[in-house]
Enzyme design. Structure first.
Site, PDB file in Angstrom:
ATOM      1  CD  GLU A 209      33.606 -60.603 -45.596  1.00 34.11           C
ATOM      2  OE1 GLU A 209      32.371 -60.436 -45.509  1.00 34.11           O
ATOM      3  OE2 GLU A 209      34.430 -59.665 -45.529  1.00 34.11           O
ATOM      4  CD  GLU A 328      36.410 -58.059 -48.802  1.00 34.31           C
ATOM      5  OE1 GLU A 328      35.833 -57.385 -47.904  1.00 34.31           O
ATOM      6  OE2 GLU A 328      35.814 -58.874 -49.532  1.00 34.31           O
TER       7      GLU A 328
END
Length: 392
Positions: A209, A328
């Site tokens: 991320e 995810e």
């Protein structure tokens, strides 16, 4: 998933509604075997064997006829993506400041459970930063390497592909990338050299991320190219996973500029929309208590919102001839289970329809598909993820 800064992601979503490329050295032959086959301990230099995971008949992980034609190297990357199949994140363990700080210590029995349920891969979030010297040559603690080695060994023993990432690398890499880039690349050099002899079932993921300054500018694209070059020195055929800025936001895929000659890349995105539903009651997200009671009812409008965003990833992947991995997705335990089951089912099937492999966030903590206190699966979530699982 970052336990901090998610509120920044939410705010940004609301506001929105000199490098050298190392040459690829990918095998020229590829053999994909049947679902009942067992992968060898180490593939030959020119051939890799994988069990083929279940995907619905509508799965089409191929670019359209008008997109860039697939090369041999592309075919290898697509096969590697498909080999990840249906996975689960081993979250809240090795990415904590110290393993166990966030309530999860990895055990062999977890790998037994994951394999028996029918998962085909594990993504391992890792806090290398907390176990690496701050001064050059930025040496990684050998004892921590041994702990990660054990995880890789468990993956091999249980026929699970293993993704090793850099998960929590101090915020400096996101806010001041030029200042922290040297250390980041030094860490990847050590990881790559340490695992250079591992089979193709071990994957590297550059950074979980990326966000902030690193993606507000072109710094992320530059560091991507540099990190790939560092890895390729010792790992010419290792599959590398990476994603766009904005916390791997699907809407940021257009900002991702990959080295054209580097084809053994799998592109990832993360998905937690609608955020007020998936993160209601999350104690690390400001004001999330006010979202309690938010449901997801699988209405046509709710489904369309997810489908449209998944189409963005699919179309980008087709155009760029890049395989897509949903790294995810999950809904926090404070939401009602029927809504969580509906949302998880829909997200997983939408990913599969588009040919994406996926990894659920996560195994046994706040989003967990398994409850370690009860020593039992959260059956509605397991069935949502793996409707054909043999686990009762």
């Amino acid at each position: 998933m970052r336990r901090t800064l998610l509120v920044i992601l939410f705010v940004s979503m609301a506001l929105a509604a000199c490098t050298t490329q190392a040459p690829s050295a990918i095998p020229t032959a590829l053999k994909v075997v049947s679902p009942s086959a067992t992968p060898g301990d180490s593939p030959t230099p020119t051939e890799t064997e994988w069990p083929t995971p279940y995907f619905p008949p509508t799965s089409t992980p191929r670019p359209s006829a008008t997109a860039r034609p697939l090369s041999t190297e592309d075919e290898f990357a697509f096969a590697q993506m498909k080999a990840l199949g249906h996975g689960v994140n081993l979250g809240n363990a090795l990415e904590a400041p110290k393993e166990g700080d966030w309530g999860v210590t990895l055990k062999q029995e977890y790998f037994d459970l994951i394999q028996t349920a029918g998962f085909q891969s594990v993504r391992v979030p890792i806090n290398w930063d907390g176990h690496t010297d701050q001064k050059s040559p930025y040496t990684i603690d050998p004892a921590f390497f041994q702990r990660v080695d054990w995880v890789v060994e468990q993956g091999h023993k249980h026929n699970l592909a293993v993704i090793l990432n850099i998960h929590n690398f101090n915020e400096g890499i996101n806010t001041a990338p030029e200042k922290h880039k040297e250390r980041f690349l030094a860490v990847w050099k050590q990881i790559a050299e340490h695992y250079k002899d591992q089979p193709d079932s071990v994957y590297f993921e550059l950074l979980n991320e990326p966000h902030g300054t690193i993606t507000d500018t072109d710094a992320w694209n530059q560091i991507v190219a540099q990190a790939i070059a560092v890895i390729r020195i010792s790992n010419p055929r290792r599959s590398i996973i990476l994603g766009p800025g904005g916390y791997n936001d699907v809407h940021q895929l257009e900002t991702l500029k990959l080295p054209e000659k580097e084809r053994n890349i799998i592109v990832t995105f993360h998905y937690y929309n609608p955020f007020h539903f998936t993160h209601q009651g999350a104690d690390w997200v400001k004001d999330s208590g006010g979202w309690m009671g938010t449901t997801w009812n699988s209405t046509p409008a709710e489904q369309a919102a997810i489908s449209q965003e998944f189409d963005i990833a699919m179309q980008w992947g087709k155009r760029e001839a890049r395989p897509i991995f949903l790294g995810e997705f999950g809904a926090y335990s404070k939401g009602d289970m029927p809504s969580r089951e509906r949302w998880t089912t829909f997200v997983a099937r939408e990913a599969e329809k588009r040919g994406f492999s996926w990894a659920y966030w996560e195994f046994c903590a706040g989003f967990g598909v398994y409850d370690p206190q009860k020593a039992a699966w959260n059956t509605p979530l397991l069935r949502a993820l793996l409707p054909q699982s043999a686990v009762k």
